[in-house]
Each structure stands twice: as structure tokens, then as C-alpha cells.
Design a protein around this motif. Structure first.
Motif, PDB file in Angstrom:
ATOM      1  N   LEU A   1      -4.379   7.309  -3.017  1.00 47.80           N
ATOM      2  CA  LEU A   1      -4.479   6.866  -1.626  1.00 47.80           C
ATOM      3  C   LEU A   1      -5.893   6.394  -1.293  1.00 47.80           C
ATOM      4  O   LEU A   1      -6.069   5.462  -0.503  1.00 47.80           O
ATOM      5  CB  LEU A   1      -4.024   7.955  -0.674  1.00 47.80           C
TER       6      LEU A   1
ATOM      7  N   SER B   1       0.851  -1.180   0.000  1.00 50.73           N
ATOM      8  CA  SER B   1       0.000   0.000   0.000  1.00 50.73           C
ATOM      9  C   SER B   1       0.896   1.242   0.000  1.00 50.73           C
ATOM     10  O   SER B   1       1.803   1.344  -0.832  1.00 50.73           O
ATOM     11  CB  SER B   1      -0.930  -0.042   1.217  1.00 50.73           C
ATOM     12  N   SER B   2       0.678   2.160   0.920  1.00 48.79           N
ATOM     13  CA  SER B   2       1.478   3.382   0.981  1.00 48.79           C
ATOM     14  C   SER B   2       1.363   4.018   2.366  1.00 48.79           C
ATOM     15  O   SER B   2       0.317   3.910   3.015  1.00 48.79           O
ATOM     16  CB  SER B   2       0.989   4.389  -0.064  1.00 48.79           C
TER      17      SER B   2
ATOM     18  N   GLY C   1       0.583   6.944   4.819  1.00 44.83           N
ATOM     19  CA  GLY C   1      -0.453   7.964   4.699  1.00 44.83           C
ATOM     20  C   GLY C   1      -1.841   7.425   4.427  1.00 44.83           C
ATOM     21  O   GLY C   1      -2.804   8.183   4.404  1.00 44.83           O
ATOM     22  N   VAL C   2      -1.984   6.122   4.249  1.00 48.21           N
ATOM     23  CA  VAL C   2      -3.294   5.528   3.971  1.00 48.21           C
ATOM     24  C   VAL C   2      -3.999   5.225   5.290  1.00 48.21           C
ATOM     25  O   VAL C   2      -3.388   4.742   6.244  1.00 48.21           O
ATOM     26  CB  VAL C   2      -3.159   4.241   3.133  1.00 48.21           C
TER      27      VAL C   2
ATOM     28  N   ALA D   1       0.156  13.665   0.393  1.00 48.95           N
ATOM     29  CA  ALA D   1      -0.959  12.718   0.349  1.00 48.95           C
ATOM     30  C   ALA D   1      -2.284  13.413   0.025  1.00 48.95           C
ATOM     31  O   ALA D   1      -3.083  12.915  -0.764  1.00 48.95           O
ATOM     32  CB  ALA D   1      -1.070  11.980   1.680  1.00 48.95           C
TER      33      ALA D   1
ATOM     34  N   LYS E   1      -6.018   2.912  -2.553  1.00 51.08           N
ATOM     35  CA  LYS E   1      -5.261   2.021  -1.675  1.00 51.08           C
ATOM     36  C   LYS E   1      -6.018   1.749  -0.376  1.00 51.08           C
ATOM     37  O   LYS E   1      -5.933   0.650   0.167  1.00 51.08           O
ATOM     38  CB  LYS E   1      -3.873   2.590  -1.399  1.00 51.08           C
ATOM     39  N   HIS E   2      -6.768   2.732   0.103  1.00 50.29           N
ATOM     40  CA  HIS E   2      -7.593   2.528   1.299  1.00 50.29           C
ATOM     41  C   HIS E   2      -8.623   1.427   1.040  1.00 50.29           C
ATOM     42  O   HIS E   2      -8.808   0.522   1.869  1.00 50.29           O
ATOM     43  CB  HIS E   2      -8.270   3.832   1.705  1.00 50.29           C
TER      44      HIS E   2
ATOM     45  N   ARG F   1       3.113  -0.673   4.159  1.00 54.59           N
ATOM     46  CA  ARG F   1       2.950   0.721   3.739  1.00 54.59           C
ATOM     47  C   ARG F   1       4.324   1.380   3.596  1.00 54.59           C
ATOM     48  O   ARG F   1       4.794   2.057   4.499  1.00 54.59           O
ATOM     49  CB  ARG F   1       2.107   1.478   4.757  1.00 54.59           C
TER      50      ARG F   1
ATOM     51  N   TYR G   1      -2.227   8.040   8.386  1.00 56.53           N
ATOM     52  CA  TYR G   1      -2.126   9.471   8.055  1.00 56.53           C
ATOM     53  C   TYR G   1      -1.704  10.297   9.275  1.00 56.53           C
ATOM     54  O   TYR G   1      -0.894  11.215   9.164  1.00 56.53           O
ATOM     55  CB  TYR G   1      -3.469   9.953   7.510  1.00 56.53           C
TER      56      TYR G   1
END
Length: 115
Positions: free
Chosen positions: A39, A12-13, A15-16, A31, A42-43, A59, A20
């Protein structure tokens, strides 16, 4: 199912979702203003993965094309001012810390950046 203990590792990444709140102001700006649609996607991806029996959500910080450094900081709240990590280090983390028989990150979200 042929593999009852199969494990989904989702990339994912930072900040998701709940991550955050752990991000720097720069990461939050990036973000919120530069990649909000990505994002949001990805959520949704993370929500789908968490419905499975065995999963890990990784992430990573900003992925860069650079040689692996061979080390990283992995934690549910890891971030940093301008968090980046080489793709090769993410791959190494997944293979060495997320796949069976490892279970320390099973059914958890983990942020991954360089320390």
C-alpha cells in the motif's frame, strides 16, 4: 506529446491514502498489518499519476478470480466489511467508465467494490 488528451488509468487499492478512513476495521487491519509495504508503494504510484494532466485512480477491493457479476459500487468512499470484486468487473469498469469519452471520474479517485 502525440496524444495531448491521453488518459492514465491507475489501478491501485482500497485503503490507500485518503481512502483508509472509509475502510472497515477488517480492511484497516489487513492494510496495516498484512500488506503495508504494497500500500505504501501504491500511495507513491498514485502521487506520480496525479501529476499528469488526465488521470483516474481506480481503487478496487480485493481482486478475486471469479466470473464477472456485471455490477459494482463506485464511489470515492466505497468500501465494505470484506470488500472484493472480480478482476473482470474491474476491467469492465475501466473500459466503460474511465476511458474517453467518459469523464465522470477524470482527475478523481474512485473505490470499486460490489454493493
Amino acid at each position: 506529446c502525440f496524444f495531448p488528451d491521453a488518459r492514465m488509468v491507475c489501478i491501485s487499492s482500497i485503503g490507500v491514502g485518503d481512502h483508509y478512513q472509509h475502510c472497515s476495521l477488517f480492511a484497516k487491519f489487513f492494510a496495516s498489518w498484512i500488506i503495508p509495504e504494497a500500500l505504501a508503494d501504491k500511495h507513491l504510484q498514485e502521487e506520480m499519476v496525479r501529476k499528469l494532466k488526465n488521470w483516474v485512480v481506480v481503487r478496487p477491493g480485493g481482486l478475486i478470480d471469479a466470473p464477472a457479476k456485471g455490477y459494482w459500487h463506485a464511489a470515492e468512499d466505497a468500501c465494505g466489511f470484506y470488500p472484493t470484486i472480480p478482476r473482470a468487473d474491474v476491467a469492465s469498469f475501466v473500459v466503460n467508465e474511465c476511458l474517453p469519452p467518459q469523464s465522470s471520474w477524470l482527475r478523481r479517485n474512485v473505490a470499486l467494490v460490489h454493493s
